[in-house]
Design an enzyme around this catalytic site. Structure first.
Site: not given
Ligand code: PAF
Length: 280
Positions: A28, A30, A32-33, A145, A174, A184
């Protein structure tokens, strides 16, 4: 990008590679990933990402079944970003062909506080799957993260104590413009809850402001912060100020002497549990 579902295929693709940079995820994906993947790309080659919703790290009443599984959308995002060479997306059977009776025990005082206390077994589940993923991917560098601050510390500690040849790198959290950390789990929030969700980060910023204003009374700071969220309707698990180095509570003298601190919070909005932190 190659998408592989078995450990054998993964090993075939990575044969002879000694500079693998690895980003483990539960999917999932986003922004950030994607930022983690970009950092990985700066520090290794090839970049390998994994998507695996790890049952071992979910408690019986947690959101394992609900957790968003969006493999095709994730593949599309990774293809568009062009940072990842191999995506490893194993099935549960591939990762756990037999019941996982060997597990990584996490250290007292780190694995059993905060998230470990609220989610018993969580860090054992995370450490065990990360160890297994490291064994499959054999990375030189792995990127995590900072939003999962304690997880990052647990993984670093595991790598140190098991002398794994993996450098663990951290990427800043982020955030949306509102301050809300990307997660997520944000997708569980109703529109109304989404509007309130930035209050968690605002609360951590208020903790920082109190420290910067010279306050050293940790109990008071924590009480004020938790009350502020509770008054807004949050169900607070913890709102706490800790030392960055070991997540223990700082003494007033240490705060005065400039000890590196981190404010950490976990709280529920409706049925959605959010976590966040802020280094001070
Ligand atoms: O942070 C996550 O997404 C997970 O805890 C991790 C590190 C991929 C292990 O399942």
């Amino acid at each position: 990008m190659k998408v592989v579902h078995t450990i054998q295929e993964l090993r075939d693709h990575l044969q002879g590679q000694t500079r693998v940079a690895f980003v483990p995820t539960m999917g999932n994906l986003h922004e950030g990933h994607l930022a983690l993947m970009r950092l990985a790309r700066q520090h290794g080659d090839p970049v390998v990402a994994s998507i695996f919703v790890n049952p071992l790290q979910f408690g019986p009443n947690e959101d394992f079944n609900q957790y968003p599984r969006t493999l095709q959308q994730d593949i599309d995002k990774l293809e568009a970003a062009r940072d990842v060479y191999v995506l490893f997306a194993p099935s549960e059977k591939e990762m756990y062909p037999e019941p996982q009776s060997f597990r990584i025990d996490t250290p007292k005082g780190l694995g059993d506080i905060l998230e470990g206390e609220c989610r018993p077994g969580f860090f054992e589940g995370v450490s065990t799957v990360v160890m297994k993923l490291f064994s499959c991917v054999q990375p030189r560098v792995a990127v995590f993260g900072k939003k999962d601050y304690q997880q990052l510390m647990v993984v670093r500690s595991m790598c140190r104590q098991f002398q794994l040849p993996v450098e663990v790198m951290a990427h800043e959290t982020v955030r949306e413009e509102s301050g809300l950390a990307l997660s997520s789990r944000n997708r569980y929030l109703s529109e109304q809850e989404k509007a309130k969700a930035p209050q968690l980060y605002a609360c951590l910023q208020a903790v920082r402001a109190q420290i910067q204003a010279g306050c050293t009374d940790v109990a008071q700071i924590e009480h004020d912060a938790a009350q502020r969220l509770a008054l807004e309707g949050w169900d607070v698990d913890y709102l706490t100020l800790r030392r960055q180095r070991d997540l223990l509570t700082p003494e007033s003298d240490e705060i005065k002497a400039g000890e590196a601190l981190v404010a950490l919070g976990a709280a529920k909005l409706g049925s959605t549990r959010l976590i966040d932190n802020l280094e001070i």
